[in-house]
Design an enzyme around this catalytic site. Structure first.
Site, PDB file in Angstrom:
ATOM      1  N   MET A 285     -36.123  53.303  19.561  1.00 36.88           N
ATOM      2  CA  MET A 285     -34.828  53.249  18.895  1.00 36.88           C
ATOM      3  C   MET A 285     -34.990  53.094  17.381  1.00 36.88           C
ATOM      4  O   MET A 285     -34.257  53.719  16.600  1.00 36.88           O
ATOM      5  CB  MET A 285     -33.979  52.114  19.458  1.00 36.88           C
ATOM      6  CG  MET A 285     -32.534  52.135  18.982  1.00 36.88           C
ATOM      7  SD  MET A 285     -31.646  53.625  19.499  1.00 36.88           S
ATOM      8  CE  MET A 285     -31.119  53.148  21.142  1.00 36.88           C
TER       9      MET A 285
ATOM     10  N   PHE B  30     -45.659  13.390  18.968  1.00 38.70           N
ATOM     11  CA  PHE B  30     -46.267  14.605  19.510  1.00 38.70           C
ATOM     12  C   PHE B  30     -45.259  15.389  20.345  1.00 38.70           C
ATOM     13  O   PHE B  30     -44.603  14.844  21.226  1.00 38.70           O
ATOM     14  CB  PHE B  30     -47.483  14.225  20.357  1.00 38.70           C
ATOM     15  CG  PHE B  30     -48.143  15.396  21.048  1.00 38.70           C
ATOM     16  CD1 PHE B  30     -48.793  16.369  20.311  1.00 38.70           C
ATOM     17  CD2 PHE B  30     -48.093  15.523  22.431  1.00 38.70           C
ATOM     18  CE1 PHE B  30     -49.397  17.450  20.943  1.00 38.70           C
ATOM     19  CE2 PHE B  30     -48.695  16.597  23.068  1.00 38.70           C
ATOM     20  CZ  PHE B  30     -49.351  17.572  22.319  1.00 38.70           C
ATOM     21  N   GLN B  31     -45.111  16.674  20.058  1.00 35.80           N
ATOM     22  CA  GLN B  31     -44.201  17.587  20.744  1.00 35.80           C
ATOM     23  C   GLN B  31     -42.747  17.113  20.678  1.00 35.80           C
ATOM     24  O   GLN B  31     -41.969  17.368  21.598  1.00 35.80           O
ATOM     25  CB  GLN B  31     -44.635  17.829  22.190  1.00 35.80           C
ATOM     26  CG  GLN B  31     -45.941  18.635  22.287  1.00 35.80           C
ATOM     27  CD  GLN B  31     -46.249  19.131  23.671  1.00 35.80           C
ATOM     28  OE1 GLN B  31     -45.831  18.541  24.667  1.00 35.80           O
ATOM     29  NE2 GLN B  31     -47.000  20.220  23.766  1.00 35.80           N
TER      30      GLN B  31
ATOM     31  N   GLU C  95     -42.135  30.008  28.840  1.00 34.56           N
ATOM     32  CA  GLU C  95     -40.798  29.414  28.963  1.00 34.56           C
ATOM     33  C   GLU C  95     -39.687  30.419  28.683  1.00 34.56           C
ATOM     34  O   GLU C  95     -38.603  30.323  29.256  1.00 34.56           O
ATOM     35  CB  GLU C  95     -40.654  28.211  28.029  1.00 34.56           C
ATOM     36  CG  GLU C  95     -41.478  27.001  28.444  1.00 34.56           C
ATOM     37  CD  GLU C  95     -42.858  26.967  27.828  1.00 34.56           C
ATOM     38  OE1 GLU C  95     -43.561  25.946  27.991  1.00 34.56           O
ATOM     39  OE2 GLU C  95     -43.244  27.983  27.180  1.00 34.56           O
TER      40      GLU C  95
ATOM     41  N   LYS D 167     -38.357  10.937  28.213  1.00 34.38           N
ATOM     42  CA  LYS D 167     -39.271  10.630  29.306  1.00 34.38           C
ATOM     43  C   LYS D 167     -39.008   9.248  29.905  1.00 34.38           C
ATOM     44  O   LYS D 167     -39.074   9.062  31.131  1.00 34.38           O
ATOM     45  CB  LYS D 167     -40.718  10.719  28.801  1.00 34.38           C
ATOM     46  CG  LYS D 167     -41.770  10.701  29.897  1.00 34.38           C
ATOM     47  CD  LYS D 167     -43.151  11.008  29.324  1.00 34.38           C
ATOM     48  CE  LYS D 167     -44.196  11.086  30.426  1.00 34.38           C
ATOM     49  NZ  LYS D 167     -45.537  11.428  29.874  1.00 34.38           N
TER      50      LYS D 167
END
Length: 580
Positions: A471, A109-110, A47, A159
């Site tokens: 760096m 969940f999630q 993602e 949802k």
């Protein structure tokens, strides 16, 4: 017609043709709607890659980038790319799935509070609780992302809202974006008065020039006024690299000509820049003799860090256009001789301290390679990761357009380069896109090689490999008594083998005399290709302004040695040179 299908049609109405994402449970109804939609969905492999790809799409095109993820870890993986868009003013709309409204607040969940989690890094957030909320939310999201100072906007979609009946919703109608306000006549007159008095003016241009579609107006202003010009990292390309008045980038890794001109100036004409700490060095000692005219669309930036004697708030394009002819008349008239002398002195210093590319030895000299690549691909979009290679691109790539330079400026996010290049390629399939990365940054989103291969995107990757976090290693060498802590990458994998495992052609170069042929082969490759470049681990980025120093206090062993040599045996020309 459920809400997910309505949303897909609304995106098309907003002019969206491509979106980047990764499906999951809470966003599945929207992905079902995409199945029969003409929208092009690009399946990334992480993602964060979706957010950076949408970010690169928006930077290169100026259009709104769109990315999609599911709830929980999907949404949280977008956060770095959202933050990058916020800090660099990139227009994006981020769509995340959410658990059903009946489960919100139950630790389902999630479930994550992505609305709250992203609040500091978006221009605005929306949480749809009813299907009737969608028309207003979607229209406002795109309007806000595009308007004023651009930035990211989040739409969080439970949802159950996605599957709700939307047959009664009207067809989506985009909202117009208000024209930016014009500067006041009083501020323009005050700016003109200060510019007319200046003997040593410098134009200091930033990323707001491209954001304000003001590049032509900026170039016209500089050409008409003949004022020496310096640019920030995100302003590079607003004036072509070879323009005679372009002194280069200012700041921590800026050119000596740019930094010393700013430190000696009696007036800074600041155009779409924000006095970032990497540009100013020690702020209290930045441009100590200069008064300031500050042009910016965002009123919050004017006098935020450095007092502006004149603040010109409004459309930068209009401000520059309104000031061009009056300023040119004043600057070529009264005090004209002093200004001509100042301009000649700045240009002479730029010539004296120009970068050299004749590094001794057989190993590859990264600045020379990058400069040569920019000459071979003059119209390329270059997308960088973060580190030494990013600064070498800024210093040595011959940039001619700020939208062809994609770099994570304010956030400095490693892993940006490859997915941003994917976004840039998809916004213009005919473009030549080059990703310049380092061995540290590249592995952060290396999985997006699969995206390159799947969509047959002809992105060319130049991987500069010094087997270290370059760096950080440089700073530990200079400022931490060479105590090298956790920068060793000598156990890097075989990058060519990795590329080939993804079905991507891989080339390698280790010697300076191989560079020309390797670059030609890279650019001639059919489809995506990776050039693995071995460079010296001890190579540093110069010049460098140390922390808590002003921009005149630059470290650069090569230029210091050259200055010592000139002092020991002065030529006729150098007797008249400006002291460094």
């Amino acid at each position: 017609m459920n809400a997910a299908r309505w949303l897909a049609q609304a995106l098309i109405a907003e002019g969206v043709d491509t979106l980047f994402g990764y499906p999951g449970g809470a966003i599945m109804p929207f992905y079902d709607a995409l199945h029969a939609s003409p929208l092009k969905h690009v399946l990334v492999r992480h993602e964060q890659g979706a957010a950076f790809a949408a970010n690169g799409y928006a930077r290169a095109s100026g259009r709104v980038g769109v990315c999609v993820a599911t709830s929980g870890p999907g949404a949280s993986n977008l956060v770095t790319g959202i933050a990058d868009a916020m800090l660099d003013s990139v227009p994006m709309v981020v769509i995340t799935g959410q658990v059903p409204t009946t489960l919100m607040g139950t630790d389902a969940f999630q479930e994550l509070d992505v609305f709250g989690m992203t609040m500091p890094i978006v221009k605005h957030s929306f949480l749809a609780r009813r299907v009737e909320d969608l028309p207003r939310m979607v229209a406002e999201a795109f309007r806000i992302a595009r308007s004023g100072r651009p930035g990211p906007v989040l739409i969080d979609l439970p949802k159950d809202v996605q599957v709700a009946d939307a047959a009664h919703l009207p067809a989506h109608a985009p909202l117009p974006v208000e024209a930016p306000p014009r500067p006041s006549d009083a501020s323009l007159h005050a700016a003109l008065a200060l510019i007319a008095q200046a003997h040593k003016p410098v134009v200091y241009g930033g990323g707001g020039i491209a954001l304000g579609e003001a590049v032509p107006a900026f170039r016209t202003f500089v050409d008409a006024t003949q004022i020496p010009t310096v640019l920030t990292l995100r302003g590079l390309g607003a004036l072509p690299a070879q323009h005679p008045l372009n002194l280069g980038m200012l700041g921590m890794h800026g050119s000596r000509a740019a930094n010393l001109a700013v430190q000696e100036a009696d007036l800074l004409i600041v155009v779409g820049a924000r006095f970032d700490d990497r540009a100013t060095g020690k702020l209290a000692e930045f441009a100590p003799h200069a008064r300031v005219v500050h042009m910016d669309l965002d009123a919050a930036e004017i006098s935020k860090l450095r007092h502006a004697d004149v603040g010109v708030r409004g459309d930068i394009r209009h401000s520059l256009t309104a000031l061009t002819l009056p300023c040119a008349a004043h600057l070529h008239g009264r005090h004209g001789a002093a200004r001509r002398g100042w301009r000649a002195a700045c240009q002479q210093r730029a010539r004296e301290h120009a970068a050299r590319y004749d590094a001794p030895g057989a190993t590859v000299y990264a600045p020379a390679l990058l400069k040569r690549l920019s000459e071979l691909a003059p119209d390329a979009v270059v997308s960088c990761d973060v580190g030494q290679h990013q600064m070498w691109v800024a210093q040595h790539w011959q940039l001619a357009d700020p939208r062809r330079h994609l770099t994570s400026g304010a956030l400095g996010a490693m892993g940006f380069g490859l997915p941003a290049a994917i976004g840039a390629q998809l916004q213009d399939p005919a473009a030549q896109v080059v990703c310049v990365s380092g061995d540290g940054s590249f592995l952060m989103n290396v999985q997006e090689l699969a995206t390159l291969r799947r969509y047959r995107l002809p992105v060319k990757i130049v991987l500069l490999d010094n087997q270290a976090l370059g760096m950080v290693r440089q700073w530990q060498e200079l400022f931490f008594d060479k105590r090298y802590s956790e920068i060793d990458l000598s156990d890097n994998p075989d990058f060519g083998a990795i590329a080939r495992a993804f079905g991507i052609q891989a080339l390698q170069v280790e010697r300076a005399d191989e560079v020309e042929d390797a670059l030609a082969a890279l650019l001639a490759a059919d489809g995506p290709a990776l050039l693995h470049v071995a460079i010296d681990q001890a190579a540093n980025v110069w010049p460098l302004v140390p922390p808590n120093h002003n921009n005149a206090q630059m470290l650069d062993p090569a230029l210091d040695a050259a200055a010592d040599a000139r002092a020991a045996s002065p030529s006729e020309d150098s007797r008249h040179a400006i002291p460094a």
